[in-house]
Design a protein around this motif. Sequence first.
Motif, PDB file in Angstrom:
ATOM      1  N   SER A   1       0.825  -1.205   0.000  1.00  0.00           N
ATOM      2  CA  SER A   1       0.000   0.000   0.000  1.00  0.00           C
ATOM      3  C   SER A   1       0.861   1.258   0.000  1.00  0.00           C
ATOM      4  CB  SER A   1      -0.931  -0.001   1.211  1.00  0.00           C
ATOM      5  OG  SER A   1      -0.196  -0.011   2.425  1.00  0.00           O
ATOM      6  N   ILE A   2       2.093   1.143   0.473  1.00  0.00           N
ATOM      7  CA  ILE A   2       3.050   2.258   0.410  1.00  0.00           C
ATOM      8  C   ILE A   2       3.843   2.203  -0.887  1.00  0.00           C
ATOM      9  CG2 ILE A   2       5.117   3.250   1.477  1.00  0.00           C
ATOM     10  CD1 ILE A   2       4.003   2.253   4.172  1.00  0.00           C
ATOM     11  N   TRP A   3       4.285   1.003  -1.247  1.00  0.00           N
ATOM     12  CA  TRP A   3       5.148   0.848  -2.427  1.00  0.00           C
ATOM     13  C   TRP A   3       4.454   1.350  -3.691  1.00  0.00           C
ATOM     14  CZ3 TRP A   3       5.231  -1.486  -7.182  1.00  0.00           C
ATOM     15  CH2 TRP A   3       6.477  -1.628  -7.792  1.00  0.00           C
ATOM     16  N   TYR A   4       3.160   1.058  -3.839  1.00  0.00           N
ATOM     17  CA  TYR A   4       2.462   1.465  -5.057  1.00  0.00           C
ATOM     18  C   TYR A   4       2.445   2.987  -5.234  1.00  0.00           C
ATOM     19  CZ  TYR A   4       0.624  -3.108  -6.486  1.00  0.00           C
ATOM     20  OH  TYR A   4       0.494  -4.395  -6.946  1.00  0.00           O
ATOM     21  N   TYR A   5       2.334   3.727  -4.136  1.00  0.00           N
ATOM     22  CA  TYR A   5       2.333   5.184  -4.243  1.00  0.00           C
ATOM     23  C   TYR A   5       3.666   5.718  -4.769  1.00  0.00           C
ATOM     24  CZ  TYR A   5      -2.218   5.948  -2.025  1.00  0.00           C
ATOM     25  OH  TYR A   5      -3.564   5.996  -1.768  1.00  0.00           O
ATOM     26  N   GLY A   6       4.721   4.960  -4.597  1.00  0.00           N
ATOM     27  CA  GLY A   6       6.028   5.387  -5.090  1.00  0.00           C
ATOM     28  C   GLY A   6       6.373   4.861  -6.468  1.00  0.00           C
TER      29      GLY A   6
ATOM     30  N   VAL B   1      10.791   3.821  -1.299  1.00  0.00           N
ATOM     31  CA  VAL B   1      10.212   4.932  -2.069  1.00  0.00           C
ATOM     32  C   VAL B   1      11.108   6.167  -1.988  1.00  0.00           C
ATOM     33  CG1 VAL B   1       8.275   6.549  -2.192  1.00  0.00           C
ATOM     34  CG2 VAL B   1       7.847   4.105  -1.852  1.00  0.00           C
ATOM     35  N   PHE B   2      11.625   6.467  -0.814  1.00  0.00           N
ATOM     36  CA  PHE B   2      12.478   7.649  -0.656  1.00  0.00           C
ATOM     37  C   PHE B   2      13.770   7.502  -1.462  1.00  0.00           C
ATOM     38  CE2 PHE B   2      15.615  10.370   1.359  1.00  0.00           C
ATOM     39  CZ  PHE B   2      14.919  11.558   1.533  1.00  0.00           C
ATOM     40  N   ALA B   3      14.400   6.323  -1.388  1.00  0.00           N
ATOM     41  CA  ALA B   3      15.649   6.100  -2.120  1.00  0.00           C
ATOM     42  C   ALA B   3      15.425   6.186  -3.631  1.00  0.00           C
ATOM     43  CB  ALA B   3      16.237   4.740  -1.745  1.00  0.00           C
ATOM     44  N   ARG B   4      14.307   5.633  -4.087  1.00  0.00           N
ATOM     45  CA  ARG B   4      13.999   5.694  -5.519  1.00  0.00           C
ATOM     46  C   ARG B   4      13.716   7.140  -5.964  1.00  0.00           C
ATOM     47  NH1 ARG B   4      15.290   0.925  -8.179  1.00  0.00           N
ATOM     48  NH2 ARG B   4      14.304  -0.868  -7.200  1.00  0.00           N
ATOM     49  N   SER B   5      13.177   7.946  -5.073  1.00  0.00           N
ATOM     50  CA  SER B   5      12.901   9.339  -5.418  1.00  0.00           C
ATOM     51  C   SER B   5      14.184  10.077  -5.772  1.00  0.00           C
ATOM     52  CB  SER B   5      12.203  10.041  -4.248  1.00  0.00           C
ATOM     53  OG  SER B   5      10.970   9.420  -3.941  1.00  0.00           O
ATOM     54  N   ILE B   6      15.252   9.749  -5.068  1.00  0.00           N
ATOM     55  CA  ILE B   6      16.542  10.383  -5.357  1.00  0.00           C
ATOM     56  C   ILE B   6      17.004  10.036  -6.769  1.00  0.00           C
ATOM     57  CG2 ILE B   6      18.997  10.392  -4.728  1.00  0.00           C
ATOM     58  CD1 ILE B   6      18.130  10.011  -1.831  1.00  0.00           C
ATOM     59  N   THR B   7      16.837   8.775  -7.176  1.00  0.00           N
ATOM     60  CA  THR B   7      17.263   8.378  -8.519  1.00  0.00           C
ATOM     61  C   THR B   7      16.414   9.055  -9.583  1.00  0.00           C
ATOM     62  OG1 THR B   7      15.792   6.442  -8.640  1.00  0.00           O
ATOM     63  CG2 THR B   7      17.936   6.129  -7.610  1.00  0.00           C
ATOM     64  N   ALA B   8      15.120   9.225  -9.314  1.00  0.00           N
ATOM     65  CA  ALA B   8      14.235   9.862 -10.293  1.00  0.00           C
ATOM     66  C   ALA B   8      14.642  11.303 -10.545  1.00  0.00           C
ATOM     67  CB  ALA B   8      12.783   9.798  -9.811  1.00  0.00           C
ATOM     68  N   VAL B   9      14.831  12.056  -9.481  1.00  0.00           N
ATOM     69  CA  VAL B   9      15.211  13.466  -9.607  1.00  0.00           C
ATOM     70  C   VAL B   9      16.567  13.605 -10.290  1.00  0.00           C
ATOM     71  CG1 VAL B   9      15.796  15.560  -8.327  1.00  0.00           C
ATOM     72  CG2 VAL B   9      13.832  14.179  -7.621  1.00  0.00           C
ATOM     73  N   THR B  10      17.504  12.753  -9.931  1.00  0.00           N
ATOM     74  CA  THR B  10      18.864  12.846 -10.482  1.00  0.00           C
ATOM     75  C   THR B  10      18.888  12.537 -11.972  1.00  0.00           C
ATOM     76  OG1 THR B  10      19.775  12.171  -8.340  1.00  0.00           O
ATOM     77  CG2 THR B  10      21.232  12.052 -10.249  1.00  0.00           C
ATOM     78  N   SER B  11      18.240  11.448 -12.381  1.00  0.00           N
ATOM     79  CA  SER B  11      18.288  11.063 -13.797  1.00  0.00           C
ATOM     80  C   SER B  11      17.612  12.096 -14.691  1.00  0.00           C
ATOM     81  CB  SER B  11      17.652   9.683 -13.997  1.00  0.00           C
ATOM     82  OG  SER B  11      16.285   9.692 -13.624  1.00  0.00           O
TER      83      SER B  11
END
Length: 452
Positions: A139-144, A205-215
């Motif tokens: 339920s958290i993972w899907y939001y990310g 989700v937080f760690a993946r957010s960093i990769t999204a912004v960076t790429s």
Amino acid sequence: MAQNHRAKLTVGNIPTQLIKLTLPMIVGMIGMVVFNLTDTFFLGQLGTDQLAALSFTFPVVLIVGSLVKGIGMGTSAILSKYIGAHDMDNVKHTATNSLLLGLIISSIAVIIGLSTIRPLFSLLGAEGVILDYIEDYMSIWYYGTIMVVIPMIGNEIIRAMGDTKVPGLIMGVSAFVNIILDPILIFGYGPIPALGIQGAAIATVFARSITAVTSVSILYFREKIITFSNNSFTALIAAWQKILYIGIPNSLIQMALPVGAGIITRMLSSYGPNVVAGYGVATKIEFFAIAFANALTSVMGPFIGQNLGSKLFDRVKTGLKVGELYAMGSGIMIAILLSIFAHPIASIFNKAPEVVETTVLYIRIVSFSFGFQGILKISTTVLNVLNKPFHASMIIFIQTFALYIPLAKFGSSFAGLTGIFGALFISYFAVGILAHFLVRRNLQQYIQTPSS
């Protein structure tokens, strides 16, 4: 053409070049494996139920990732040839439109995912407290999801341009952040409460957010290939058609593995949650073990594509040969090492005897297929660049649904877990050989085609 947009992979010593391209990606691949192993390690400290819950989520998480990975691979296959042909207008439009497509896919995944958690995982065999843990996590993972989708496509674009260092670094940083956050959020620290399995999802989700912004930042500010100028609706649809022509079969390819894993997980659930947990640990270790093959596969597409775009066919043939030799050699060495150290490696994640025994059995059987698995991965990548995505889909379909699952059902009846895991070895061995010959036949046909 800007200097940073030149076809970088059309000159230089091929074996050395492939190694130089692959090494940075190994760091990234290992980073992503460590990312997943971190969740496995810390949740394993909470208990077998939490570890089993994570194992149940694995096939579904892979399906979402596989859909996006297919889109990214389609984008990379198209972009690499445009770069080799020095067609920067099409490079910019294809890159931009692929990211827009990713946004749409991620939005749909969130809606469908959140509404199907309990019925879907019940179908996979989860029940009771394990199903509750799965709902807490997903339920958290899907939001990310959007934070998973964007960097996967973005990194494929960066690799298509011949840069493997930045994607590798991005993936490594994401893993590092996850390693730091996981124990804090799972077990609690200071004012931060212990969130258990939900903490693992938040960290992801937080760690993946960093990769999204960076790429996205790199593509926009450094490469300057995200643009909406002269990008009409007609051009958008045309780009999506080209991407999806390769992307949809590739998504099916990528999905076949987690769908197969889901079926096998359902089969293993009859042996009990400890066996499912052991299988989950083993597959995470496998991702770590084949990091070199995965990294090599990720650079073979841009290498083959840029050289095809520049019509350097001898470099294409040599690169394919070298890539297969690297994959087979590394697979044999890793299989020997894993067989020797299987028990202590398995014991790191969970001490339950049945979990450890299942992990060790899987490793000692399946690891000797890693070389053939590497050849299969390289072959499907090359077939995509050759604009033969349905051929690539066919061989993966054969491996998963024509060989692995039927043989696993047969093997389970006569040899239990040994029969199930032995079926995976046989399927990779047979289809790896088939893929080797299929890709060479299609490459020769491409070279002999006048338009190529």
